[in-house]
Design an enzyme around this catalytic site. Structure first.
Site, PDB file in Angstrom:
ATOM      1  N   CYS A 105       0.823  -1.205   0.000  1.00 40.32           N
ATOM      2  CA  CYS A 105       0.000   0.000   0.000  1.00 40.32           C
ATOM      3  C   CYS A 105       0.865   1.267   0.000  1.00 40.32           C
ATOM      4  CB  CYS A 105      -0.862   0.032   1.260  1.00 40.32           C
ATOM      5  SG  CYS A 105      -1.728  -1.494   1.569  1.00 40.32           S
ATOM      6  N   ARG A 129       1.912   1.173  -5.959  1.00 39.89           N
ATOM      7  CA  ARG A 129       2.132   0.350  -4.770  1.00 39.89           C
ATOM      8  C   ARG A 129       0.914  -0.508  -4.430  1.00 39.89           C
ATOM      9  NH1 ARG A 129       6.588   2.197  -1.719  1.00 39.89           N
ATOM     10  NH2 ARG A 129       5.797   1.071   0.065  1.00 39.89           N
ATOM     11  N   TRP A 148      -3.239  -2.351  -1.373  1.00 42.72           N
ATOM     12  CA  TRP A 148      -2.994  -3.675  -1.933  1.00 42.72           C
ATOM     13  C   TRP A 148      -3.467  -4.632  -0.846  1.00 42.72           C
ATOM     14  CZ3 TRP A 148      -0.135  -8.157  -0.994  1.00 42.72           C
ATOM     15  CH2 TRP A 148       0.036  -8.997  -2.089  1.00 42.72           C
ATOM     16  N   ASN A 152       0.022   0.853   6.147  1.00 42.75           N
ATOM     17  CA  ASN A 152       0.685  -0.019   5.189  1.00 42.75           C
ATOM     18  C   ASN A 152       1.498  -1.010   6.007  1.00 42.75           C
ATOM     19  OD1 ASN A 152       2.240  -1.200   3.162  1.00 42.75           O
ATOM     20  ND2 ASN A 152       3.716   0.500   3.130  1.00 42.75           N
ATOM     21  N   GLY A 153       1.303  -2.305   5.740  1.00 44.76           N
ATOM     22  CA  GLY A 153       2.050  -3.308   6.498  1.00 44.76           C
ATOM     23  C   GLY A 153       1.130  -4.434   6.901  1.00 44.76           C
ATOM     24  N   GLU A 197      13.229 -15.256 -16.596  1.00 47.84           N
ATOM     25  CA  GLU A 197      12.760 -13.885 -16.394  1.00 47.84           C
ATOM     26  C   GLU A 197      11.711 -13.511 -17.449  1.00 47.84           C
ATOM     27  OE1 GLU A 197      12.536 -11.689 -14.315  1.00 47.84           O
ATOM     28  OE2 GLU A 197      12.195  -9.842 -15.443  1.00 47.84           O
ATOM     29  N   LYS A 214       7.912 -12.240 -16.748  1.00 46.22           N
ATOM     30  CA  LYS A 214       7.387 -10.978 -17.301  1.00 46.22           C
ATOM     31  C   LYS A 214       6.088 -11.227 -18.042  1.00 46.22           C
ATOM     32  CE  LYS A 214       9.533  -8.973 -15.924  1.00 46.22           C
ATOM     33  NZ  LYS A 214       9.673  -8.420 -14.663  1.00 46.22           N
ATOM     34  N   GLU A 272       3.144 -12.206 -15.635  1.00 47.38           N
ATOM     35  CA  GLU A 272       2.631 -11.180 -14.717  1.00 47.38           C
ATOM     36  C   GLU A 272       1.839 -10.097 -15.429  1.00 47.38           C
ATOM     37  OE1 GLU A 272       5.471  -8.895 -12.382  1.00 47.38           O
ATOM     38  OE2 GLU A 272       6.972  -9.245 -13.908  1.00 47.38           O
ATOM     39  N   HIS A 313      12.580 -34.486 -20.927  1.00 48.59           N
ATOM     40  CA  HIS A 313      12.428 -35.236 -19.662  1.00 48.59           C
ATOM     41  C   HIS A 313      11.057 -35.013 -19.042  1.00 48.59           C
ATOM     42  CE1 HIS A 313      16.566 -36.518 -19.848  1.00 48.59           C
ATOM     43  NE2 HIS A 313      16.963 -35.266 -19.985  1.00 48.59           N
ATOM     44  N   LYS A 329       4.212  -3.329  -6.302  1.00 53.77           N
ATOM     45  CA  LYS A 329       5.585  -3.006  -6.672  1.00 53.77           C
ATOM     46  C   LYS A 329       6.574  -3.349  -5.576  1.00 53.77           C
ATOM     47  CE  LYS A 329       8.609  -1.256  -9.438  1.00 53.77           C
ATOM     48  NZ  LYS A 329       8.986  -2.216 -10.497  1.00 53.77           N
TER      49      LYS A 329
HETATM   50  C1  F6R Z   1       8.567  -8.788 -11.303  1.00 55.82           C
HETATM   51  C2  F6R Z   1       8.599  -8.016 -10.094  1.00 55.82           C
HETATM   52  C3  F6R Z   1       8.756  -8.724  -8.799  1.00 55.82           C
HETATM   53  C4  F6R Z   1       9.928  -8.101  -8.033  1.00 55.82           C
HETATM   54  C5  F6R Z   1      10.069  -8.728  -6.642  1.00 55.82           C
HETATM   55  C6  F6R Z   1      11.267  -8.173  -5.900  1.00 55.82           C
HETATM   56  O1  F6R Z   1       8.463  -7.977 -12.418  1.00 55.82           O
HETATM   57  O2  F6R Z   1       8.519  -6.820 -10.128  1.00 55.82           O
HETATM   58  O3  F6R Z   1       8.972 -10.077  -8.993  1.00 55.82           O
HETATM   59  O4  F6R Z   1      11.071  -8.296  -8.795  1.00 55.82           O
HETATM   60  O5  F6R Z   1       8.912  -8.483  -5.891  1.00 55.82           O
HETATM   61  O6  F6R Z   1      11.174  -6.787  -5.768  1.00 55.82           O
HETATM   62  P1  F6R Z   1      12.441  -5.934  -5.361  1.00 55.82           P
HETATM   63  O7  F6R Z   1      13.405  -6.026  -6.502  1.00 55.82           O
HETATM   64  O8  F6R Z   1      11.920  -4.548  -5.155  1.00 55.82           O
HETATM   65  O9  F6R Z   1      13.002  -6.547  -4.134  1.00 55.82           O
END
Ligand code: F6R
Length: 589
Positions: A2, A27, A72, A96-97, A460, A464, A467, A483, A584
């Protein structure tokens, strides 16, 4: 997680809070709300969904002081009853938390006769505040936090006090000073354009803020000074976008991130010390979550080649529960864009407590992880607003390239600079990304396949795509297909095969043959002209990328596949900047 913002000043709070919430929306965007204080009365407005849904309600919120929140959801669905702020009599709070002992506190308060209107863990805070208050808002908030377990950033309003109080443990809070008044916010981007200077609250700090004054107290309620610094950065929110979406804008900044990170590490004053640590390490442990962990996979390969000791990449959420063995000679490198990810922080602290030397690699220089690290390596991506990480991943790869080549640092920087030029050419390219995105959008599932570092990029690329497009996808080594996974290959499944290493290219071609013979769809993404020539006419799509040395190809292949994910989201009518169920900065465990 949040986002929170609070304001006390000379202007109408509702408009300022609304603008701040738009900047913080990345966020969390399950719901948004704000409380303002005018004429000795608190007015609260909240709505499910995006911050913009609040706009028609702002006219009802009077006063020059207030608190706001974008949510969130953790406890309770994303409905309006669970939206913040939460009120209790003349008090209102945003949080937030996560309050771990909320259930027992709630039971205690219900037994005292309190009624609850939400399913959140946060609502207990405002009830406790109402019960603790005896003339001093900061002291009451301090008393409340003494009863909480978990993590929090809290902003609180009381109808008879023309200001607000904030508290933090585990979740970030910055205070800002500006010409129009004083602020608190979850991150610096929300303060850009509002405040000229800011300070970061330390763990367990409490602050009392009015239009004229900011007072900060430590966990024992002793007055303390926290150093103020200039507010830096680009404005987030719609105004700062300058492109159809942040995701596209930020992929377009990949090359810039590489150059800026190279420049920062070229002038890093502790390079020799870092190299000496790594040279004498008995083990190097890399840790992070999500995309940051995926960067660790590549980092582990690069560091092992250079330093020879065992190098292990660990998912932070796993490492904190089942930590690898470390000694005083172990170097732990914790990677986090935000520097606030709870799992990464916990893992890093666990390894540090075990004796390891802690190096953090982060994009946010004032974040929590920087304060617990022995050394901080900057990723110079600038603010990353799109929830899906793109340019920060590229910056993390640049850091790993640079620290894994201390003997040839200047030539490695020159190489990265020329690779950055190639990355730049690529981001201007749309056609192939669209073609492969169309194939993804028309598929039941997508496998990303590669060998060596191409496999790391595959993992990765897969994250991407899933998500932002919600298409099921997985990354896997080309050798593993036979396999088990070939069982899933049919004409509704796409395999995106990444080939950038001449040494293993033929093995990947074998995998392509195996998929084609089962009538699976194939898209090839390669930096090798001969592979494009031999497979081009036989697969559903073949994207020949700029030719770069194999050990640096991840910058190019990852950028190309970021563009594919972006285009796939658009084709499916989704907002790539705000994928469902994601946040985020994941500040809860
Ligand atoms: C993927 C993504 C998340 C972050 C993960 C770690 O696109 O954004 O998987 O990579 O939550 O976040 P940070 O790098 O801020 O620790």
């Amino acid at each position: 997680m949040c986002g929170i913002i609070a304001y006390a000043g000379s202007e109408r709070a509702a408009g300022i809070l609304y603008e701040g919430l738009k900047k913080l929306e990345y966020r969390g965007y399950d719901s948004a709300g704000l409380s303002t204080l005018g004429g000795g009365r608190i007015t609260t407005v909240k709505r499910v969904g995006r911050v913009e849904n609040l706009a028609p309600l702002l006219k009802d919120a009077e006063g020059c002081c207030g608190i706001g929140h974008t949510r969130w959801a953790t406890h309770g669905e994303a409905g309006s009853a669970n939206a913040h702020p939460h009120e209790y009599g003349p008090f209102s709070i945003v949080h937030n938390g996560m309050i771990e002992n909320y259930a027992e506190l709630r039971a205690e308060l219900v037994a005292l006769g309190d009624a609850f209107f939400s399913q959140t863990d946060s609502e207990v805070i405002v009830h406790l505040l109402g019960r603790e208050y005896s003339g001093d808002l900061a002291a009451a908030l301090h008393a409340v936090t003494g009863r909480l377990k978990g993590c929090w950033a809290i902003a609180a309003l009381y109808a008879s006090f023309n200001g607000f109080a904030v508290a933090r443990r585990g979740s970030p809070v910055l205070l800002g000073r500006g010409r129009r008044g004083n602020f608190a916010a979850s991150d610096m981007s929300a303060l850009v354009g509002f405040a000229e200077s800011c300070c970061v609250l330390e763990e367990d700090d409490i602050a009392l803020v009015t239009a004229e004054e900011i007072a900060v107290f430590d966990g024992a309620m002793r007055p303390v000074e926290r150093p103020f610094r200039p507010v830096e950065g680009e404005a987030g929110g719609e105004d700062g976008k300058g492109c159809a979406h942040y995701m596209l804008k930020e992929i377009g900044q990949n090359a810039r991130t590489m150059r800026a990170t190279c420049a920062a590490l070229a002038s890093f004053s502790r390079s020799e010390e870092l190299t000496a640590r790594l040279r004498s390490a008995d083990k190097i442990v890399l840790t992070g979550c999500g995309t940051a962990y995926n960067a660790c996979l590549i980092g582990a390969r690069l560091l092992e080649w250079e330093y020879g000791c065992p190098v292990r990449a660990c998912i932070a959420g796993e490492a904190r529960c089942d930590p690898p063995r470390v000694t005083r000679r172990t170097v732990c490198i914790a990677v986090s864009q935000s520097g606030e990810t709870a799992d990464t922080l916990r893992a890093a602290l666990t390894l540090r407590e075990g004796g390891a030397y802690l190096v953090s690699v982060t994009n946010v220089g004032y974040s929590a992880i920087t304060r617990v690290s022995d050394m901080v390596l900057p990723v110079c991506a600038g603010p990353e607003v799109c929830v899906a990480a793109t340019k920060s991943y590229i910056g993390q790869l640049a850091v790993f390239h640079l620290i894994s080549s201390p003997r040839t640092a200047a030539s490695r920087r020159a190489l990265l600079s020329s690779v950055a030029d190639r990355v730049e050419e690529l981001t201007a390219e749309g056609e192939y990304a669209r073609t492969i995105a169309r194939l993804c959008a028309d598929s039941r599932a997508v496998f990303f396949i590669g060998r060596g570092a191409d496999y790391d990029v595959a993992v990765e690329a897969s994250l991407k795509l899933r998500e932002v497009s919600y298409i099921f996808s997985a990354g896997m080594p080309a050798s593993e297909l036979k396999h088990g996974t070939l069982a899933l290959v049919d004409p509704t499944v796409l395999s995106v095969v990444i080939i950038s290493d001449g040494g293993t290219a033929e093995k990947c071609v074998n995998a392509v043959e195996q998929i084609l013979s089962r009538r699976g769809k194939v898209a090839v993404v390669t930096t090798l002209p001969r592979i494009a020539e031999s497979l081009g006419g036989r697969v559903d799509a073949c994207w020949l990328l700029p030719c770069v040395p194999a050990h640096a190809s991840a910058f190019v292949t990852a950028t190309a596949l970021q563009l594919v994910a972006y285009r796939a989201a658009l084709l499916l009518g989704l907002d790539p900047d705000k994928p469902r169920n994601l946040a985020k900065s994941v500040t809860v465990e």
